[in-house]
Design a protein around this motif. Structure first.
Motif, mmCIF file in Angstrom:
data_model
loop_
_atom_site.group_PDB
_atom_site.id
_atom_site.type_symbol
_atom_site.label_atom_id
_atom_site.label_comp_id
_atom_site.label_asym_id
_atom_site.label_seq_id
_atom_site.Cartn_x
_atom_site.Cartn_y
_atom_site.Cartn_z
ATOM 1 N N CYS A 47 0.835 -1.207 0.000
ATOM 2 C CA CYS A 47 0.000 0.000 0.000
ATOM 3 C C CYS A 47 0.865 1.251 0.000
ATOM 4 N N SER A 48 1.944 1.222 0.753
ATOM 5 C CA SER A 48 2.869 2.350 0.788
ATOM 6 C C SER A 48 3.535 2.542 -0.570
ATOM 7 N N THR B 178 -7.398 8.977 -2.000
ATOM 8 C CA THR B 178 -6.618 8.826 -3.238
ATOM 9 C C THR B 178 -7.495 9.107 -4.448
ATOM 10 N N ASN C 53 1.851 9.322 -6.226
ATOM 11 C CA ASN C 53 2.358 10.649 -5.880
ATOM 12 C C ASN C 53 3.520 11.044 -6.788
ATOM 13 N N GLU D 11 -6.246 6.257 2.325
ATOM 14 C CA GLU D 11 -5.163 5.984 1.383
ATOM 15 C C GLU D 11 -5.323 4.596 0.759
ATOM 16 N N VAL D 12 -4.338 4.234 -0.062
ATOM 17 C CA VAL D 12 -4.293 2.874 -0.602
ATOM 18 C C VAL D 12 -4.289 1.895 0.566
ATOM 19 N N HIS D 13 -5.146 0.869 0.509
ATOM 20 C CA HIS D 13 -5.242 -0.050 1.633
ATOM 21 C C HIS D 13 -5.644 -1.440 1.156
ATOM 22 N N MET E 61 -7.123 1.664 -4.174
ATOM 23 C CA MET E 61 -6.979 3.075 -3.841
ATOM 24 C C MET E 61 -8.044 3.424 -2.808
ATOM 25 N N TYR F 146 2.426 1.675 -3.566
ATOM 26 C CA TYR F 146 1.511 2.144 -4.612
ATOM 27 C C TYR F 146 1.119 3.603 -4.388
ATOM 28 N N ALA F 147 0.954 3.995 -3.139
ATOM 29 C CA ALA F 147 0.646 5.394 -2.828
ATOM 30 C C ALA F 147 1.794 6.310 -3.247
ATOM 31 N N ARG F 148 3.027 5.871 -2.976
ATOM 32 C CA ARG F 148 4.197 6.666 -3.374
ATOM 33 C C ARG F 148 4.287 6.772 -4.896
#
Length: 242
Positions: A113-114, A186, A121, A151-153, A182, A116-118
């Motif tokens: 999740c971290s 997000t 961004n 956030e992405v989870h 997402m 994909y969120a990065r």
């Protein structure tokens, strides 16, 4: 919110494809957020047709998908990675390295999740996000809850979602019970959002999501708070709207 009423599914697919193609033409290097499921297939078919006619160029486009089943390898024919290649990526000139989905085989939810969120961004965010609408109001795999997931989870899929998806698998036991998706925050950070809905069976949830109160019990209702949302729905899906 802008509302485009389509006569039927084919008309809906053309109207949605028009919005996506306009985004690509105006900003050839755009980031598109893409969705899976049965509803977007016609939209992707229309985009492919225009590409083959020479009207669209995907060579600079980047895509990020909403979600992916946890535990399904990319080459599984029910993975969303497989779906996107079958219905769009392998049929146009998009670069393989410019298409992104969550990694369903990453067992560590926090790590994936971290990551994909990065990634989202780093790409500068999503210019236009395509969404479908679940029978229970879910968008992506954001299920009805007590609060909006941000956030992405990694989400535990509800029984109704598993039931709706089991037709694609040999049995209900084969349907993944979790997915990476997402989050609402997000999705809401996309600059433009296009929601496509087809069929009379979606009429009740369309009314609740877009003309009812904003509540995490109906995740899609948060879209009423976005400043650039377009709902493209056929007459059957809008049949309860006065």
């Amino acid at each position: 919110m802008r509302l485009y009423t389509a006569k039927d599914y084919n008309d809906l697919s053309r109207k949605a494809a028009n919005l996506l193609s306009a985004q690509i033409i105006m900003k050839p290097w755009c980031v598109l957020g893409l969705a899976t499921g049965s509803t977007p297939i016609g939209t992707y078919d229309q985009l492919v047709e225009w590409y083959r006619k020479g009207d669209l160029d995907f060579s600079e486009v980047t895509t990020v998908n909403l979600d992916e089943y946890k535990g399904l390898p990319a080459d599984n024919d029910q993975s969303y990675h497989y779906f996107m290649h079958k219905h769009l990526f392998d049929r146009v000139n998009i670069k393989e390295g410019n298409t992104y989905l969550p990694d369903g085989m990453e067992e560590d939810p926090e790590k994936e999740c971290s990551r994909y969120a990065r990634l989202i961004n780093r790409l500068g965010g999503v210019d236009m996000q395509l969404l479908g609408l679940g029978h229970n109001g879910h968008i992506g795999f954001n299920e009805p809850d007590e609060a909006f997931e941000k956030e992405v989870h990694c989400v535990d899929l509800q029984e109704r979602t598993i039931e709706a998806n089991k037709r694609f698998f040999a049995s209900a036991d084969d349907v993944p019970k979790q997915a990476y998706t997402m989050g609402i925050k997000t999705i809401m950070q996309a600059r433009k959002i296009v929601v496509i809905v087809s069929g009379e069976e979606k009429a009740e949830i369309v009314k609740k999501a877009f003309w009812g109160p904003v509540t995490p019990k109906i995740p899609a209702s948060i879209l009423q708070m976005h400043n650039d949302v377009t709902l493209v729905a056929d007459e059957a899906a809008l049949s309860l709207i006065g």
